[in-house]
Design a protein around this motif. Structure first.
Motif, PDB file in Angstrom:
ATOM      1  N   ASN A  32     -58.723  -0.991 -61.831  1.00 28.56           N
ATOM      2  CA  ASN A  32     -57.333  -1.276 -61.452  1.00 28.56           C
ATOM      3  C   ASN A  32     -57.309  -1.984 -60.089  1.00 28.56           C
ATOM      4  OD1 ASN A  32     -54.560  -1.365 -61.250  1.00 28.56           O
ATOM      5  ND2 ASN A  32     -54.334   0.794 -60.712  1.00 28.56           N
ATOM      6  N   PRO A  33     -57.617  -3.284 -60.073  1.00 28.51           N
ATOM      7  CA  PRO A  33     -57.686  -4.011 -58.805  1.00 28.51           C
ATOM      8  C   PRO A  33     -56.364  -4.618 -58.354  1.00 28.51           C
ATOM      9  CG  PRO A  33     -58.403  -5.442 -60.576  1.00 28.51           C
ATOM     10  CD  PRO A  33     -58.032  -4.109 -61.214  1.00 28.51           C
ATOM     11  N   SER A  34     -55.271  -4.325 -59.048  1.00 29.98           N
ATOM     12  CA  SER A  34     -54.006  -5.006 -58.771  1.00 29.98           C
ATOM     13  C   SER A  34     -53.508  -4.782 -57.339  1.00 29.98           C
ATOM     14  CB  SER A  34     -52.934  -4.571 -59.780  1.00 29.98           C
ATOM     15  OG  SER A  34     -52.754  -3.164 -59.762  1.00 29.98           O
ATOM     16  N   SER A  35     -53.635  -3.555 -56.836  1.00 29.09           N
ATOM     17  CA  SER A  35     -53.155  -3.274 -55.473  1.00 29.09           C
ATOM     18  C   SER A  35     -53.983  -4.028 -54.440  1.00 29.09           C
ATOM     19  CB  SER A  35     -53.198  -1.775 -55.199  1.00 29.09           C
ATOM     20  OG  SER A  35     -52.278  -1.078 -56.023  1.00 29.09           O
ATOM     21  N   LEU A  36     -55.294  -4.046 -54.636  1.00 30.75           N
ATOM     22  CA  LEU A  36     -56.166  -4.798 -53.720  1.00 30.75           C
ATOM     23  C   LEU A  36     -55.824  -6.282 -53.773  1.00 30.75           C
ATOM     24  CD1 LEU A  36     -58.603  -5.097 -51.812  1.00 30.75           C
ATOM     25  CD2 LEU A  36     -60.051  -5.276 -53.853  1.00 30.75           C
ATOM     26  N   ASN A  37     -55.669  -6.814 -54.974  1.00 34.76           N
ATOM     27  CA  ASN A  37     -55.367  -8.241 -55.116  1.00 34.76           C
ATOM     28  C   ASN A  37     -54.020  -8.597 -54.490  1.00 34.76           C
ATOM     29  OD1 ASN A  37     -57.778  -8.778 -56.438  1.00 34.76           O
ATOM     30  ND2 ASN A  37     -56.898  -8.460 -58.470  1.00 34.76           N
ATOM     31  N   ALA A  38     -53.038  -7.707 -54.635  1.00 34.82           N
ATOM     32  CA  ALA A  38     -51.724  -7.968 -54.048  1.00 34.82           C
ATOM     33  C   ALA A  38     -51.811  -7.983 -52.522  1.00 34.82           C
ATOM     34  CB  ALA A  38     -50.727  -6.911 -54.508  1.00 34.82           C
ATOM     35  N   TYR A  39     -52.573  -7.043 -51.980  1.00 37.59           N
ATOM     36  CA  TYR A  39     -52.742  -7.010 -50.519  1.00 37.59           C
ATOM     37  C   TYR A  39     -53.447  -8.274 -50.029  1.00 37.59           C
ATOM     38  CZ  TYR A  39     -54.763  -6.003 -45.976  1.00 37.59           C
ATOM     39  OH  TYR A  39     -55.141  -6.092 -44.654  1.00 37.59           O
ATOM     40  N   LEU A  40     -54.513  -8.666 -50.714  1.00 37.60           N
ATOM     41  CA  LEU A  40     -55.255  -9.858 -50.294  1.00 37.60           C
ATOM     42  C   LEU A  40     -54.397 -11.113 -50.431  1.00 37.60           C
ATOM     43  CD1 LEU A  40     -58.768  -9.073 -51.815  1.00 37.60           C
ATOM     44  CD2 LEU A  40     -57.998  -8.784 -49.450  1.00 37.60           C
ATOM     45  N   ALA A  41     -53.519 -11.131 -51.423  1.00 38.28           N
ATOM     46  CA  ALA A  41     -52.596 -12.266 -51.575  1.00 38.28           C
ATOM     47  C   ALA A  41     -51.657 -12.352 -50.369  1.00 38.28           C
ATOM     48  CB  ALA A  41     -51.792 -12.124 -52.862  1.00 38.28           C
ATOM     49  N   SER A  42     -51.270 -11.191 -49.829  1.00 37.62           N
ATOM     50  CA  SER A  42     -50.402 -11.197 -48.647  1.00 37.62           C
ATOM     51  C   SER A  42     -51.138 -11.752 -47.437  1.00 37.62           C
ATOM     52  CB  SER A  42     -49.868  -9.783 -48.352  1.00 37.62           C
ATOM     53  OG  SER A  42     -50.871  -8.949 -47.789  1.00 37.62           O
TER      54      SER A  42
END
Length: 281
Positions: A64-74
Motif C-alpha cells: 500500500n504505497p499510496s500514502s508515500l506516493n502522495a507525500y512524495l508528490a507534494s
C-alpha cells in the motif's frame, strides 16, 4: 466609439483575469512543514527492537504505497522559487525527508526483486553504467533528480551540518537508524543530535574497544571524514566528534576516561549493504 469600447472591454477582461489569478493563488495551500503525512508513513512501517537500530517493513509498504506516493508528490510540487522563500531549517528538513522518502520509493518500486531473491541490496538496483544513487527517477524543485543529487549536490553543498550523516538512510543494514518520524523545522537540530547519539551508541556499528585502545567506527565516518574536519560544530577531526557525543552517552567510567585522553586508534567496520528489511535482521 468602437475603439473606446474595444479598449474598455480588453481592460475589463484583463482585470478579470488578474483577479482570477489572485483568487487561484490564494486557494493554493502552503507547503505543510510538519511533514505529517510522512510521519504517518514512517510510524506505520519503521520497526525498532532496541531503540538504537530500526528496520523497515517493505512488504507492508509496497502493498500500500499510496500514502508515500502522495507525500512524495507534494514534495515534487514545490517549485525552486517557493523553496527559496523558506527558512534554513525548513529547507534542510525538506531535503532530508526527500532523500529518505525517495529512497523508500526506490526500494518499494523494486521490492518484487527483493521478494524473489533477485536483489538483496540497494546496490543491486544499479547497473554497470549507473549506480542506484545516480538514477533519475523523481522530480524535485522543478528538475529530474537522483539521490546523490540531494545528498551531495544539495544538502552537503548548501548546509554545514556533519550530523546529517547520521540522518540520511540509504536502505542498508549498516545505515544509521531510520527515524519513525519526519524531520521538522522546529526540532531538526535536536533530531540530528539524537540521531548521532543513537548511531554512536549502537555497538554493532560504532564500538569502543578498551582492551585494544581502539574505536571501531562506521565507515561513514571515513567516507565523509572531510565534513568533520572543517570546524563545523567545533569538529576539526573525528576525535572531536567522538568526544562530543560518545562522552555524553558513555556509562562506563573507564570509557569516559579513555575517551577524554583521545589516545586511541580508529578502525572501521565493513559495511553491510543488505536491505534494512525486517526479514534481514
Amino acid at each position: 466609439m468602437s475603439d473606446v469600447y474595444t479598449i474598455t472591454k480588453r481592460a475589463t477582461k484583463n482585470s478579470l483575469l488578474i483577479a482570477g489569478l489572485i483568487m487561484l493563488s490564494n486557494t493554493v495551500q502552503a507547503f505543510e512543514h510538519q511533514h505529517t503525512e510522512f510521519t504517518k508513513v514512517l510510524k506505520n512501517v519503521v520497526v525498532s527492537d532496541d531503540e538504537k537500530q530500526t528496520r523497515v517493513d517493505y512488504a507492508k509498504l509496497s502493498a500500500n504505497p499510496s500514502s508515500l506516493n502522495a507525500y512524495l508528490a507534494s514534495l515534487s510540487a514545490v517549485s525552486e522559487q517557493e523553496y527559496e522563500t523558506w527558512s534554513d531549517m525548513q529547507q534542510l528538513s525538506f531535503l532530508m525527508n526527500a532523500y529518505n522518502g525517495f529512497t523508500l520509493k526506490l526500494i518499494v518500486d523494486n521490492y518484487k526483486d527483493f521478494a524473489a531473491g533477485e536483489a538483496e541490496s540497494i546496490k543491486d538496483l544499479g547497473s554497470i553504467f549507473k549506480s542506484p544513487w545516480k538514477k533519475e527517477f523523481f522530480t524535485l524543485l522543478g528538475k529530474e533528480r537522483h539521490l546523490d543529487g540531494i545528498e551531495h549536490g544539495m544538502i552537503r553543498e548548501w548546509f554545514t551540518y556533519p550530523r546529517i550523516h547520521a540522518a540520511l538512510v540509504c536502505a542498508a543494514v549498516s545505515c544509521p537508524p531510520l527515524r519513525n518520524e519526519a524531520f521538522v523545522e522546529d526540532k531538526v537540530i535536536a533530531q540530528l543530535d539524537e540521531q548521532m547519539k543513537l548511531f554512536l551508541s549502537d555497538d554493532s556499528r560504532n564500538k569502543i574497544n578498551l582492551k585494544e585502545k581502539q574505536l571501531v567506527l562506521s565507515p561513514i565516518f571515513n567516507w565523509y571524514s572531510d565534513d568533520f574536519e572543517k570546524g563545523y560544530q567545533g569538529f576539526n577531526k573525528i576525535e572531536d566528534l567522538i568526544q562530543t557525543y560518545q562522552l555524553d552517552i558513555a556509562n562506563d567510567p573507564q570509557e569516559v576516561e579513555f575517551l577524554k585522553t583521545q589516545k586511541f586508534t580508529i578502525d572501521y567496520f565493513d559495511y553491510d549493504w543488505r536491505l534494512n528489511d525486517i526479514s534481514t535482521f
